[in-house]
Design an enzyme around this catalytic site. Structure first.
Site, PDB file in Angstrom:
ATOM      1  CB  SER A 107      -0.892  -0.005   1.247  1.00 46.96           C
ATOM      2  OG  SER A 107      -1.668   1.171   1.300  1.00 46.96           O
ATOM      3  N   GLY A 108       0.604   2.153  -0.942  1.00 51.19           N
ATOM      4  CA  GLY A 108       1.398   3.367  -1.054  1.00 51.19           C
ATOM      5  C   GLY A 108       2.564   3.258  -2.011  1.00 51.19           C
ATOM      6  CB  THR A 112      -4.003   3.773  -7.626  1.00 56.48           C
ATOM      7  OG1 THR A 112      -4.477   2.836  -6.652  1.00 56.48           O
ATOM      8  CG2 THR A 112      -5.180   4.472  -8.258  1.00 56.48           C
ATOM      9  CG  ASN A 157      -1.565   5.537  -0.560  1.00 55.28           C
ATOM     10  OD1 ASN A 157      -1.469   6.694  -0.942  1.00 55.28           O
ATOM     11  ND2 ASN A 157      -1.797   4.536  -1.387  1.00 55.28           N
ATOM     12  CB  SER A 160      -4.903   3.592   0.694  1.00 56.21           C
ATOM     13  OG  SER A 160      -4.852   2.185   0.764  1.00 56.21           O
ATOM     14  CB  SER A 161      -6.904   0.888  -3.987  1.00 56.89           C
ATOM     15  OG  SER A 161      -6.514   1.755  -5.003  1.00 56.89           O
ATOM     16  N   GLY A 385      -2.287  -3.628  -1.729  1.00 57.18           N
ATOM     17  CA  GLY A 385      -0.982  -4.197  -1.430  1.00 57.18           C
ATOM     18  C   GLY A 385      -0.954  -4.827  -0.050  1.00 57.18           C
ATOM     19  CD  GLU A 387      -3.886  -2.651   3.823  1.00 56.40           C
ATOM     20  OE1 GLU A 387      -4.216  -1.734   3.053  1.00 56.40           O
ATOM     21  OE2 GLU A 387      -4.640  -3.124   4.682  1.00 56.40           O
TER      22      GLU A 387
END
Length: 987
Positions: A107-108, A112, A157, A160-161, A385, A387
């Site tokens: 994540s981050g 995306t 993030n 973040s998605s 991603g 985590e």
């Protein structure tokens, strides 16, 4: 490719395959750091693209970069997401093979953004056509919609998605996009009701409050301050620095219009969003017997208005639970805590179903209008991603399980399958060790033994099943598993780091500790029947699609959230396996989202769990390209005369013939059982370039044939008209030619008459001819003029030009002499003046004069050695300081008695004449000009000179007899004044 050594030292190599020590993890990280420092965020591992998030905008995605990377071989330009996308598109269009781009990372890490750039390149490189522009706009505008409803700020993030997204972009046989399809995975709906400190709810809530106009907010009974609403303020971070929620809301509304979601449907969406916001502010109190009651019934009335459902029905659903037990129906009042959970469950369910409806609505808009007989797709996977938070729950387990599955797929497709294929094809291969995370996937998903199965069983057990019993059951069944640790199972040291309600999984990305509180509730994810009935009665047009009456009649218990996710993940894997994959491995350089900060420990951890080192070792040990013989032959057979147009023999032998013709090196390729393997991309690119050139040649031949047919038709049509025109033109040309000939005859006749009367006085008969003669004479004269004043020749002239010829000759010679004299330098002019003087003195008086004319006057006739002796002895010691040497020469002096020859140097100054001993330059004679009475020479060829001195000069004992090769004087006496004038020259 960075070729310069100093540049390479500064920015590293653009393909990790080029690393000198490709087995060193330290060199790998250092290369990433070098490139990241120079804002080169992309690097290759063979065909895999590694992307480091720069945490700032870089000017490398404009239209100039799109054109730069369009239709260019993969390794021809520096690494870029456009290069990988272009390669996938060309393979899709050229070979009609379905493609997919797998974007993975924490994540981050920038997944995306990478997916956006892929869509941007697809849109920018397709044809400019009205129908295609609509499709491209929809593909691009789906991103802001999904980001608004599916992304949120986390502590790692800002965008973040919080859901997984797989998009298929559909193409027709010409390679133009015709539509698309989106599949979403595991929306983190728990975020709707709870956010950790420093985090936000989904972006759309804050965008609605900031960007909606006052009239819309009034309709929705909302105020602009997010801190007034419980669901939006829990993270204490409702306002995001550097983000304009109001502007983003305008962008979302515009994107919704592009996706053909009109104002009516948008208003229904906003009503549902406001319902969720208001539900968070519904408060409960505990009444008689522990029954829950609503403290702010007016708010529930507002929610009922927004939903368009009966208020009493909604109130009943928020306070009571209906239980069906066989044929009995029991209505049970809920306690305060149970009512709060029911309220939150409704909010989560409404948002999740609304998000699913939105995805389906986007798919309907993206669906191709015309039926495409044969379509090919390019899939883009952008999924959450890995985590690891301070507190990890059910959502993190699902997310990390998903990453385990994707990592397993990556291992199978790029490592294990690579080695297996080499073995199957009989290609020599050096095995590469790698970590197979199948054991972790089995730990989570295995039937009857995995964590998901244990959790599902606990959800189905009636009675007292809870999160603690679920943990105890895992401790019992998984106690021997090497990747499972809990408080009960761990040693003394481990127990200090794991609480009693926690368990730990050793993932490929590291150890993650999960808190079991809420696991069973989130997994069951059940919405009470009363709440469903209330939502079914809603008049909101979207709610009618989200909640249907068939749900109430369905007796089978729905699958749990984990089982649904497991099934959808398996389907995703099947989709990815069916396509030719490309990989973008995203890496975040730091945890604080700061540009320019590269933390090696964080990057090293990601490099390790992404399997990048294993992938690099495989690429260095193996072959860059492989293709079945049939496919390779069908593509490149036109490059060899023996395989074009119809190969002889089977595919393998034909491919061997082809590569022999292309002069592949012995180590450049290997022939497998069913495929050809090419080691270096360079070899393939040379083949591909030759193929592209060959295609142009073949296309040119087809074009030439077709153009020939068209031109033949035009020619026959034009030819008939031309014949008519030709007959008229030829008549005109014949008449003009006859007139020209008559004119020529008249000219020739006049010329002949003029020639015959050329010697007569000029008249009308010979005027033209004589003029022609003069003209030709002048042209001929101009080409034959003498180029030197010594050249006395001159061209002859006709009788009529003789007078002019004499005048021109005199004028030209005078001009030549004048030009020559003007070009002389002062020293040269002086030489000629002396020559004239010498002529006056010696011509006809000395027989040797003729031979001396071509020689120039000089100041000294001494050799270099003589000059050195002369300078060091005479000039330095004898000559007085005021005297200037005008001339020096070697001479021979003859004694008056016996005529014995003695070598001497003659030196002439302004004051006197010196005779010096040739051996030591001692003065033998010094004569002033007043001492010399005359100089006598003969008129013969000899070089004798007699210098006359007075008879009473006893010191010098009479006249001097000298032999000098350079000093010749007239046989006469010269006065001293004349001698002094010419003393510094000789012939």
């Amino acid at each position: 490719m960075e070729k310069d050594l100093h540049v390479r030292d500064r920015v590293g190599v653009q393909d990790f395959v080029l690393l000198e020590n490709h087995t060193s993890e330290e060199d790998f990280i250092e290369n990433l750091q070098k490139r990241s420092k120079e804002e080169l965020i992309y690097t290759y591992i063979g065909s895999v693209l590694v992307s480091v998030n720069p945490y700032k905008n870089l000017p490398i995605y404009g239209s100039d970069y799109v054109e730069k990377y369009r239709n260019v071989n993969f390794y021809e330009l520096p690494p870029h997401v456009f290069a990988l996308t272009d390669t996938a598109l060309r393979s899709l269009r050229g070979e009609l093979i379905n493609q997919c781009i797998l974007i993975s990372g924490e994540s981050g890490a920038g997944k995306t953004e990478a997916s956006k750039k892929v869509l941007q390149f697809i849109a920018a490189t397709t044809r400019k056509k009205a129908s295609l522009e609509t499709v491209k706009d929809k593909l691009l505008q789906s991103n802001p919609v999904l980001e608004a409803f599916g992304n949120a700020k986390t502590n790692r993030n800002d965008n973040s998605s919080r859901f997984g997204k797989y998009m298929d972009v559909e193409f027709d046989f010409t390679g133009d996009p015709t539509g698309g399809h989106i599949i979403n995975y595991l929306l983190e709906k728990s975020r709707v009701v709870f956010q950790a400190k420093g985090e936000r709810n989904f972006h759309i809530f804050y965008q609605l409050l900031a960007g909606a106009d006052d009239d819309l907010l009034e309709k929705l009974f909302l105020k602009r301050d997010p801190d007034l609403y419980v669901y939006l303020k829990q993270g204490e971070s409702s306002r995001l620095s550097g983000v304009d929620d109001a502007q983003n809301f305008k962008i979302v509304r515009g994107a919704l219009h592009v996706m053909e979601i009109g104002d009516e449907e948008q208003e229904a969406l906003f009503h549902l969003l406001s319902v969720i916001i208001h539900l968070g502010n519904v408060e409960y109190a505990s009444g008689e017997g522990g029954r829950a009651s609503i403290s702010n019934p007016a708010l529930v009335s507002t929610i009922a208005k927004l939903l368009g459902c009966p208020e009493d029905k909604l109130v009943k659903a928020l306070l009571n639970r209906t239980i069906e037990a066989r044929d009995d129906v029991v209505v049970s009042p809920m306690g305060r805590d149970e009512a709060v959970k029911a309220r939150d469950a409704l909010s989560k369910s409404v948002y999740e179903r609304m998000f699913n409806w939105l995805v389906q609505r986007l798919n309907r808009s993206l669906q191709s209008g015309a039926e495409v007989k044969k379509k090919i797709v390019l899939g883009i996977l952008d999924i959450y991603g890995f985590e690891i938070f301070q507190s990890n729950s059910f959502e993190q387990l699902c997310i990390n399980y998903c990453n385990e599955k994707l990592q397993q797929l990556f291992i199978e497709l790029t490592l294990k399958s690579e080695q297996d294929e080499y073995r199957r094809e009989g290609i020599a291969w050096e095995p590469v060790a790698y970590f197979d995370n199948k054991i972790i996937c089995d730990l989570i998903e295995e039937k009857h033994k995995g964590i998901i199965s244990i959790m599902d069983e606990e959800c189905l057990v009636p009675g007292e099943a809870n999160d603690k019993t679920f943990l105890n059951k895992m401790d019992k069944l998984l106690s021997e598993h090497p990747h499972y640790v809990s408080h009960a199972k761990g040693d003394t040291k481990t127990k200090k780091t794991i609480e009693r309600e926690e368990f730990r999984l050793v993932h490929y990305a590291g150890e993650v500790t999960y808190n079991v509180n809420g696991f069973l509730e989130k997994n069951s994810d059940l919405l009470y029947r009363d709440l469903k009935e209330a939502m079914i009665s809603s008049s909101n047009r979207i709610t009618k699609d989200m909640f249907t009456g068939s749900e109430l009649s369905r007796k089978k218990r729905p699958d749990t959230a984990a089982s649904q996710f497991k099934t959808s993940l398996a389907q995703l894997v099947d989709i990815l396996v069916s396509k030719e994959p490309s990989y973008i491995r995203c890496i975040k350089p730091n945890d604080v989202q700061k540009p320019g900060l590269f933390e090696k420990a964080i990057v090293t951890h990601q490099v390790k769990y992404l399997g990048l080192m294993e992938n690099l070792r495989v690429r260095r040990a193996g072959f860059a390209y492989r293709r079945p013989y049939e496919g390779f032959l069908n593509r490149y057979k036109s490059l060899c005369p023996e395989t074009w147009p119809h190969p002889k023999g089977d595919a393998k032998s034909s491919v061997q013939t082809l590569v022999n013709h292309l002069k592949y090196g012995k180590d450049d390729y290997r022939m497998g059982l069913t495929k050809i393997f090419i080691r270096l991309p360079k070899t393939l690119f040379e083949t591909e370039d030759a193929f592209q050139k060959r295609k142009n040649e073949l296309a040119s031949k087809i074009q030439a044939k077709y153009k020939g047919i068209l031109q033949r038709r035009k020619y026959l049509a034009i030819r008939a008209r031309i014949i008519i025109v030709q007959s008229l033109v030829r008549r005109f040309l014949a008449k003009r030619l006859a007139a020209k000939r008559r004119s020529a005859v008249a000219v020739i006749r006049r010329f002949i008459v003029g020639f015959m009367k050329r010697n007569e006085p000029m008249g009308s008969d010979n005027e033209k001819f004589l003029g022609f003669v003069r003209h030709q004479y002048l042209l001929r004269l101009a080409k034959q003029l003498p180029q030197s004043i010594m050249d006395k020749s001159w061209p002859d002239a006709p009788a009529s030009c003789q007078e002019a010829n004499n005048i021109l000759r005199a004028m030209y010679m005078q001009w030549m002499v004048g030009r020559y004299c003007k070009s002389l330098s002062p020293s040269r002019r002086h030489q000629f003046e002396m020559k004239v003087l010498a002529e006056a003195v010696f011509k006809n008086n000395k027989k040797s004069y003729g031979a001396s004319v071509t020689k120039w006057f000089v100041d000294s006739r001494l050799s270099n050695e003589q000059k050195e002796l002369f300078r060091s002895n005479f000039e330095a010691n004898v000559k007085s300081q005021g005297e200037t040497i005008l001339y020096s020469a070697p001479v021979t002096k003859f004694d008056r008695h016996g005529y014995k020859a003695r070598e001497r140097f003659l030196a002439l100054t302004k004051a006197a004449v010196y005779l010096l001993d040739a051996k030591d330059c001692k003065v033998k004679h010094r004569l002033t000009f007043n001492d010399i009475t005359g100089i006598t020479v003969t008129n013969s060829q000899d070089n004798l000179i007699v210098v006359r001195i007075p008879e009473d000069d006893k010191k010098d004992k009479g006249d001097l007899i000298l032999e000098c090769n350079y000093l010749i004087v007239r046989n006469a006496y010269l006065d001293c004044g004349y001698l002094q004038k010419t003393r510094h020259n000789s012939i």
